[in-house]
Design a protein around this motif. Structure first.
Motif, mmCIF file in Angstrom:
data_model
loop_
_atom_site.group_PDB
_atom_site.id
_atom_site.type_symbol
_atom_site.label_atom_id
_atom_site.label_comp_id
_atom_site.label_asym_id
_atom_site.label_seq_id
_atom_site.Cartn_x
_atom_site.Cartn_y
_atom_site.Cartn_z
ATOM 1 N N TYR A 35 -2.928 -6.060 14.621
ATOM 2 C CA TYR A 35 -3.678 -5.210 15.545
ATOM 3 C C TYR A 35 -4.325 -4.034 14.803
ATOM 4 C CZ TYR A 35 -5.129 -2.413 19.453
ATOM 5 O OH TYR A 35 -5.909 -1.700 20.318
ATOM 6 N N GLN A 36 -3.627 -3.483 13.822
ATOM 7 C CA GLN A 36 -4.197 -2.384 13.040
ATOM 8 C C GLN A 36 -5.462 -2.820 12.316
ATOM 9 O OE1 GLN A 36 -0.683 -1.570 10.753
ATOM 10 N NE2 GLN A 36 0.051 0.027 12.139
ATOM 11 N N GLU A 37 -5.459 -4.040 11.793
ATOM 12 C CA GLU A 37 -6.674 -4.563 11.155
ATOM 13 C C GLU A 37 -7.786 -4.731 12.174
ATOM 14 O OE1 GLU A 37 -9.714 -7.123 10.332
ATOM 15 O OE2 GLU A 37 -8.044 -7.993 11.468
ATOM 16 N N LEU A 38 -7.473 -5.280 13.346
ATOM 17 C CA LEU A 38 -8.479 -5.473 14.383
ATOM 18 C C LEU A 38 -9.081 -4.147 14.835
ATOM 19 C CD1 LEU A 38 -9.952 -7.187 16.540
ATOM 20 C CD2 LEU A 38 -7.911 -6.920 17.991
ATOM 21 N N ALA A 39 -8.249 -3.125 14.998
ATOM 22 C CA ALA A 39 -8.690 -1.847 15.561
ATOM 23 C C ALA A 39 -9.487 -1.000 14.574
ATOM 24 C CB ALA A 39 -7.481 -1.053 16.058
ATOM 25 N N LEU A 40 -9.439 -1.328 13.292
ATOM 26 C CA LEU A 40 -10.118 -0.518 12.287
ATOM 27 C C LEU A 40 -11.635 -0.642 12.413
ATOM 28 C CD1 LEU A 40 -9.475 1.286 9.798
ATOM 29 C CD2 LEU A 40 -9.805 -0.767 8.392
ATOM 30 N N ALA A 205 -7.129 5.504 4.650
ATOM 31 C CA ALA A 205 -6.406 4.681 3.681
ATOM 32 C C ALA A 205 -6.718 3.207 3.888
ATOM 33 C CB ALA A 205 -4.902 4.933 3.803
ATOM 34 N N ARG A 206 -6.804 2.773 5.134
ATOM 35 C CA ARG A 206 -7.108 1.367 5.407
ATOM 36 C C ARG A 206 -8.560 1.033 5.067
ATOM 37 N NH1 ARG A 206 -3.777 2.119 10.968
ATOM 38 N NH2 ARG A 206 -1.680 1.825 10.051
ATOM 39 N N ILE A 207 -9.474 1.960 5.310
ATOM 40 C CA ILE A 207 -10.874 1.733 4.923
ATOM 41 C C ILE A 207 -10.988 1.586 3.414
ATOM 42 C CG2 ILE A 207 -13.154 2.816 4.777
ATOM 43 C CD1 ILE A 207 -12.708 1.761 7.538
ATOM 44 N N ASP A 208 -10.406 2.519 2.676
ATOM 45 C CA ASP A 208 -10.444 2.430 1.210
ATOM 46 C C ASP A 208 -9.806 1.129 0.728
ATOM 47 O OD1 ASP A 208 -11.748 4.836 0.795
ATOM 48 O OD2 ASP A 208 -9.911 5.992 0.508
ATOM 49 N N THR A 209 -8.723 0.735 1.366
ATOM 50 C CA THR A 209 -8.038 -0.501 0.987
ATOM 51 C C THR A 209 -8.914 -1.714 1.243
ATOM 52 O OG1 THR A 209 -5.878 0.486 1.444
ATOM 53 C CG2 THR A 209 -5.989 -1.914 1.408
ATOM 54 N N ALA A 274 -9.829 -9.152 5.118
ATOM 55 C CA ALA A 274 -9.201 -8.665 6.348
ATOM 56 C C ALA A 274 -7.757 -9.151 6.464
ATOM 57 C CB ALA A 274 -10.017 -9.121 7.559
ATOM 58 N N ASP A 275 -7.532 -10.422 6.132
ATOM 59 C CA ASP A 275 -6.161 -10.960 6.168
ATOM 60 C C ASP A 275 -5.243 -10.182 5.227
ATOM 61 O OD1 ASP A 275 -6.883 -12.953 7.962
ATOM 62 O OD2 ASP A 275 -7.315 -14.411 6.381
ATOM 63 N N LEU A 276 -5.714 -9.899 4.022
ATOM 64 C CA LEU A 276 -4.875 -9.204 3.045
ATOM 65 C C LEU A 276 -4.751 -7.721 3.367
ATOM 66 C CD1 LEU A 276 -5.716 -10.928 -0.346
ATOM 67 C CD2 LEU A 276 -3.957 -11.462 1.343
ATOM 68 N N LEU A 277 -5.736 -7.157 4.076
ATOM 69 C CA LEU A 277 -5.560 -5.791 4.577
ATOM 70 C C LEU A 277 -4.398 -5.748 5.564
ATOM 71 C CD1 LEU A 277 -6.348 -2.820 5.084
ATOM 72 C CD2 LEU A 277 -7.984 -3.668 6.805
ATOM 73 N N ALA A 278 -4.364 -6.695 6.496
ATOM 74 C CA ALA A 278 -3.251 -6.745 7.453
ATOM 75 C C ALA A 278 -1.932 -6.930 6.723
ATOM 76 C CB ALA A 278 -3.471 -7.875 8.460
ATOM 77 N N ALA A 279 -1.918 -7.796 5.715
ATOM 78 C CA ALA A 279 -0.690 -8.022 4.942
ATOM 79 C C ALA A 279 -0.260 -6.757 4.212
ATOM 80 C CB ALA A 279 -0.903 -9.167 3.954
ATOM 81 N N THR A 280 -1.225 -5.997 3.704
ATOM 82 C CA THR A 280 -0.913 -4.733 3.026
ATOM 83 C C THR A 280 -0.338 -3.731 4.013
ATOM 84 O OG1 THR A 280 -2.720 -5.145 1.457
ATOM 85 C CG2 THR A 280 -1.858 -2.899 1.585
#
Length: 292
Positions: A35-40, A205-209, A274-280
């Motif tokens: 959900y965090q990945e989706l909401a970004l 942090a998630r954007i940079d990631t 996006a998948d690996l962002l969620a995993a991170t």
């Protein structure tokens, strides 16, 4: 002897309860990370709560239905890790999770990559629950328990990922997993931690990631949609964003929105990143908030 048997049964029940509790924590963090990945937002080319990015066959509600369909999967695969199950068991759980996902989305692939990468990390967390959920432990557990099987695993020959690997020599999720997810542990997680240490918060942090992953990852989703030219657009755009300081730049949000529009214009969608962002997000939150 009767008392000893009762004690053993009591210990076994307590161990089962502990495993179930740990598995529930792992599953909760997994669903939350999706959900965090989706909401970004802004998130170049990708579906968010704001728009559908480069997609005309899915929106945020499609992703929400998908991630709810996966709640049981993340629990089951974490418990499989606790039981020291082999790779074939994890593979069967993933196939069933994909079936439920496609049923929930009307046949649309929203989280196939996450079923694989995030599922493996949940299994590693289940296996390591009695010791630690620190990133280095998760990575070592994944490599020690299933690394050899992952290195020899071959997916469907006609899949998009297989065709991209054949056509462009671009490694995909299987290669990442077999190597212990270097994109997560060596690229993404250090970036997320640096931005947090600089005081810019989780969104930045998630954007940079995400931009770090887009710059450094051979994303088979991008190659499938845009070929080598599309991959260059994603890589070069992401590198420029990072070279300007990422979210430390005063106009970073305008820059990220411009990248989003550029990707949409070229129909590019970095789903692997996006998948690996969620995993991170999962690895970070499990280590910082979810210790058993």
């Amino acid at each position: 002897m009767a008392e000893a048997c009762l004690r053993e049964r009591g210990h076994a029940a307590a161990d089962a309860d502990d495993a179930a509790a740990a598995g529930a924590i792992v599953a909760r963090h997994a669903v939350r990370s999706l959900y965090q990945e989706l909401a970004l937002y802004p998130k170049p080319g990708l579906v968010s709560l704001v728009d559908t990015g480069s997609h005309d066959d899915m929106d945020a509600s499609t992703f929400v239905r998908s991630l709810f369909s996966l709640r049981r999967y993340f629990l089951d695969i974490a418990l499989a890790g606790t039981r020291r199950s082999g790779f074939e068991t994890l593979r069967r759980l993933g196939i069933e999770a994909e079936r439920r996902m496609l049923l929930a989305t009307g046949g649309i692939n929203t989280h196939r990559g996450a079923i694989f990468s995030l599922g493996l990390l949940c299994a590693a967390a289940g296996r390591a629950a009695s010791s630690s959920w620190q990133p280095e432990v998760l990575r070592a557990t994944l490599a020690d328990c299933w690394g050899e099987a992952l290195a020899g695993h071959r997916g469907p020959a006609a899949s998009n990922g297989a065709l991209v690997r054949s056509r462009h020599a671009a490694p995909g999720a299987r290669e990442q997993a077999a190597a212990g997810f270097p994109a997560i542990f060596e690229l993404a997680l250090p970036t997320l931690r640096r931005t947090l240490a600089a005081g810019r918060g989780l969104r930045c942090a998630r954007i940079d990631t995400l931009f770090t992953l887009m710059a450094g990852l051979s994303d088979t989703n991008v190659y499938h949609r845009g070929g080598a030219a599309g991959a260059r657009i994603v890589r070069d755009t992401s590198l420029r964003f990072l070279e300007r300081g990422g979210t430390a730049a005063g106009d970073w949000e305008e820059d990220a929105v411009a990248a989003h529009r550029r990707f949409v214009a070229h129909r590019l969608s970095p789903g692997g990143a996006a998948d690996l962002l969620a995993a991170t997000c999962f690895v970070h939150s499990l280590a910082t908030e979810g210790a058993p």
